[in-house]
Design an enzyme around this catalytic site. Structure first.
Site, PDB file in Angstrom:
ATOM      1  N   SER A 152     125.036   6.768  41.478  1.00 50.51           N
ATOM      2  CA  SER A 152     124.253   7.764  40.760  1.00 50.51           C
ATOM      3  C   SER A 152     123.011   8.046  41.589  1.00 50.51           C
ATOM      4  CB  SER A 152     123.854   7.218  39.385  1.00 50.51           C
ATOM      5  OG  SER A 152     122.872   8.035  38.778  1.00 50.51           O
ATOM      6  N   TYR A 202     119.469   0.072  34.171  1.00 50.52           N
ATOM      7  CA  TYR A 202     120.572   0.874  34.720  1.00 50.52           C
ATOM      8  C   TYR A 202     120.266   1.234  36.170  1.00 50.52           C
ATOM      9  CZ  TYR A 202     123.634   4.922  35.458  1.00 50.52           C
ATOM     10  OH  TYR A 202     124.553   5.806  35.962  1.00 50.52           O
TER      11      TYR A 202
END
Length: 287
Positions: free
Chosen positions: A131, A144
């Site tokens: 990501s 995260y």
């Protein structure tokens, strides 16, 4: 010429499903990791070249069972399975942190280890779905971010360690993608805020309000998961795998901001976007 084979984790929905379907439509034999019978049925209906496989990356028995399902040679592994644990870092429990790293880092590495003999035989490829959060750390997604930073570090290491065996390793780094979690984000934010201790709820109320506004803006530019699937297919078919592939103009913009702005400048951008108190403001103290 033999059919290329791929194992795609987290193929029950979103990016993983889009990757599995795209590869199958391009003639790959795809083994799609799913966690429910319903997801298995829906995935199998997409193509005769897709074989659903029960696979929760945190369950050792599922990894062992891969030996009974996968062919002796595997051309590609797409490590896509993942979750996002949100909320202010100080409010996260040890269980939250363990879950985040078990699913996003430890599980994918366990899958990779389990199928490496097959990848060596085929001189195959490993693609990690990371990501932009693996390059830039955003507020309210601290753990995260950490799991994706760690994924990138391990991928960099594996890229060198597996090079002598002809196994290539790359990362795909999407920005905002139009998947179910983004459609459920409002309810998720509400749930996170409601689950906080009262003192934390009061402290972080302005940031939660800012998060809601920010999510409303950026969600309108979310890209379809097929964009990520196309990037994965390119990684699996090009002569040499790229170490990193960004997906989406938003991902490129954010990375550009990190490169061009000093750390405190980027901090100020995030603080403004989430209504966090700025430098010089008096801290809020609960009585």
């Amino acid at each position: 010429m033999s059919t290329s084979t791929a194992l795609v984790t987290g193929a029950g929905r979103g990016i993983g499903r889009a990757v599995a379907v795209r590869l199958a439509h391009s003639g790959w034999r795809v083994y799609g990791g799913v966690r429910t019978d319903v997801a298995a049925e829906q995935l199998a209906a997409e193509s005769d070249l897709i074989t659903p496989v029960e696979l929760d990356v945190t369950v050792p028995e599922h990894l062992t069972a891969l030996d009974r399902v996968l062919p002796e040679r595997l051309d590609a592994l797409v490590n896509n399975a993942g979750v996002a644990v949100g909320g202010p870092v100080e409010t996260l429990s040890r269980a939250d942190m363990r879950t985040q790293f078990e699913v996003n880092l430890i599980g994918p590495l366990a899958v990779t280890r389990a199928v490496l003999p097959r990848l060596r035989r085929a001189r195959g490829r490993v693609v990690f779905i990371s990501s932009i959060n693996g390059r830039v750390s955003f507020p309210f997604t601290g753990i995260y971010n950490a799991s994706k930073y760690a994924t990138e570090a391990v991928a960099d290491c594996l890229r060198v360690e597996l090079r002598p065996f002809g196994v290539q390793v790359g990362l795909v780094e999407p920005g905002v993608i139009d998947t179910d979690p983004w459609h459920e984000m409002d309810e998720l934010i509400d749930g996170l805020e409601a689950g906080l201790e009262p003192e934390h709820r009061e402290l972080y109320a302005p940031q939660f309000a800012g998060e809601r506004r920010l999510i409303g803006r950026i969600r309108t530019n979310a890209k379809p998961p097929e964009r990520v699937a196309a990037a994965v297919e390119r990684q699996l078919t090009r002569r040499r795998v790229r170490p990193r592939t960004l997906v989406g103009a938003d991902a490129r913009l954010v990375l550009g901001m990190k490169v061009l702005l000093p750390a405190r400048g980027l901090d100020a951008v995030w603080a403004r976007s989430t209504s966090a108190p700025v430098r010089g403001a008096r801290p809020r103290v609960l009585s």
